[in-house]
Design a protein around this motif. Structure first.
Motif, short mmCIF file in Angstrom:
data_model
loop_
_atom_site.label_atom_id
_atom_site.label_comp_id
_atom_site.label_asym_id
_atom_site.label_seq_id
_atom_site.Cartn_x
_atom_site.Cartn_y
_atom_site.Cartn_z
N GLU A 4 1.03 -0.95 -0.27
CA GLU A 4 0.00 -0.15 -0.12
C GLU A 4 1.10 1.26 0.59
O GLU A 4 0.35 2.14 -0.94
CB GLU A 4 -0.73 -0.22 1.33
CG GLU A 4 -2.15 1.08 1.46
CD GLU A 4 -3.19 1.25 2.42
OE1 GLU A 4 -3.54 1.80 2.33
OE2 GLU A 4 -2.15 0.54 3.37
N ARG A 5 1.87 1.66 0.95
CA ARG A 5 2.87 2.56 0.79
C ARG A 5 3.47 2.68 -0.39
O ARG A 5 3.68 3.64 -0.53
CB ARG A 5 3.74 1.96 2.63
CG ARG A 5 4.93 3.02 2.32
CD ARG A 5 4.73 5.45 2.83
NE ARG A 5 5.64 5.63 2.42
CZ ARG A 5 6.07 6.20 3.69
NH1 ARG A 5 6.03 5.54 4.92
NH2 ARG A 5 7.13 6.79 3.10
N ARG A 23 -8.04 -5.14 -4.06
CA ARG A 23 -8.82 -6.19 -4.35
C ARG A 23 -9.69 -7.24 -5.70
O ARG A 23 -10.06 -8.00 -5.58
CB ARG A 23 -10.30 -5.24 -3.73
CG ARG A 23 -10.12 -4.88 -2.17
CD ARG A 23 -11.74 -4.71 -1.20
NE ARG A 23 -11.34 -4.07 0.08
CZ ARG A 23 -12.37 -3.55 0.74
NH1 ARG A 23 -13.62 -3.83 0.21
NH2 ARG A 23 -12.18 -3.39 2.06
N GLN A 24 -9.53 -5.61 -6.63
CA GLN A 24 -9.54 -6.45 -7.55
C GLN A 24 -8.81 -7.80 -8.42
O GLN A 24 -8.70 -7.58 -10.01
CB GLN A 24 -9.98 -4.66 -9.03
CG GLN A 24 -11.20 -4.52 -8.36
CD GLN A 24 -11.39 -3.31 -9.14
OE1 GLN A 24 -10.21 -2.14 -10.06
NE2 GLN A 24 -12.20 -2.62 -9.29
N GLY A 25 -7.80 -7.57 -7.86
CA GLY A 25 -7.19 -8.73 -8.64
C GLY A 25 -5.65 -7.62 -9.57
O GLY A 25 -5.29 -8.52 -10.31
N PRO A 33 -0.12 -12.03 -8.11
CA PRO A 33 -1.22 -11.21 -7.75
C PRO A 33 -1.03 -11.09 -6.60
O PRO A 33 -0.99 -12.16 -4.81
CB PRO A 33 -2.40 -12.01 -8.08
CG PRO A 33 -1.80 -13.39 -8.89
CD PRO A 33 -0.68 -13.74 -8.70
N ILE A 34 -1.43 -9.97 -5.90
CA ILE A 34 -1.01 -9.50 -3.77
C ILE A 34 -2.59 -8.68 -4.20
O ILE A 34 -2.84 -7.84 -4.41
CB ILE A 34 -0.04 -8.82 -4.31
CG1 ILE A 34 1.45 -9.41 -4.54
CG2 ILE A 34 0.05 -7.84 -2.87
CD1 ILE A 34 1.50 -10.82 -3.47
N ASP A 35 -3.11 -9.14 -2.93
CA ASP A 35 -4.73 -8.75 -2.53
C ASP A 35 -4.46 -7.88 -0.99
O ASP A 35 -5.89 -7.16 -0.74
CB ASP A 35 -5.74 -9.11 -2.57
CG ASP A 35 -5.54 -10.76 -2.07
OD1 ASP A 35 -4.67 -10.49 -1.00
OD2 ASP A 35 -6.76 -11.54 -1.60
#
Length: 232
Positions: A4-5, A23-25, A33-35
């Motif tokens: 996120e940062r 959230r949308q992948g 993929p990171i969620d």
């Protein structure tokens, strides 16, 4: 640092946009993929959004005040199109307009090179606020009030100027714009002055545009909770 940062530092959107991307992948680290916003990313990792390295992805979100008669094509070589209004620096990547305002109307139009943003905005089914001026001061338009295209009709006469401002709310622009243009004594074009939570900026002259502010982008996207999780 966490993803996120990392995405925030690389100007990938507002905090709410970044959570939406996850959230949308749409975020990958080394092709995985990171969620989770707390996932750790190292300096040597390859971070991509929509398959594009974050260093090369800085999406544009624009609001236009479309002139009457202009089409929504974003082709900069096409005459009488939104694309012909663009500055060269804003033509880096192909833009798309939210294709819903007829060329006979003027006013607020959104454009972006982020297809997911446009799809998210369209999914909200925002109500458009339209205005048209009539010559002459009248207090009621009974036929218009009964039209199923409109969820609200406001008629404001100006007895000094002898004009009437008609304001309506609608989701059906295909029916609403011709209906308003067919009113008796129409004195000018139909203009979209608001789209959902976004009001046409008062300082945005016809034929000009500006970037959306972060709060405007978040408001147009709708609640984050409505976004489908990548895990679902």
């Amino acid at each position: 640092m966490n993803i996120e940062r990392y995405l925030t530092d690389h100007r990938q959107g507002t905090p709410r946009q970044i959570l939406r991307l996850l959230r949308q992948g749409r975020v990958t680290v080394n092709d995985d993929p990171i969620d989770s916003p707390l996932a750790t990313v190292a300096k040597a990792d390859q971070v991509r959004v929509d398959g594009m390295a974050v260093t090369g992805r800085q999406p544009q979100y624009l609001v236009f005040n479309k002139p009457i008669g202009f089409q929504l094509s974003m082709d900069p070589t096409s005459a009488h199109s939104l694309g012909s209004l663009l500055n060269t620096l804003d033509q880096v990547r192909p833009l798309k307009a939210l294709a819903d305002l007829p060329k006979e109307a003027t006013g607020l139009v959104l454009a972006s090179d982020d297809d997911h943003f446009l799809a998210d905005v369209e999914a909200q089914e925002w109500v458009s606020t339209l205005q048209v001026s009539l010559a002459g001061a009248v207090t009621a338009l009974p036929g218009l009030a009964d039209d199923l295209s409109f969820s609200a009709v406001q008629v404001v006469p100006d007895t000094v100027r002898q004009t009437t401002l008609v304001t309506v709310k609608t989701r059906d622009l295909t029916a609403a714009v011709p209906t308003l243009l067919a009113l008796t004594a129409v004195n000018g074009p139909v203009s979209r002055v608001a789209f959902g939570p976004l009001t046409l900026p008062v300082d945005l002259s016809v034929g000009s545009y500006r970037g959306l502010f972060p709060v405007e982008i978040d408001d147009l996207n709708g609640p984050l909770a409505a976004t489908t999780s990548a895990e679902s």
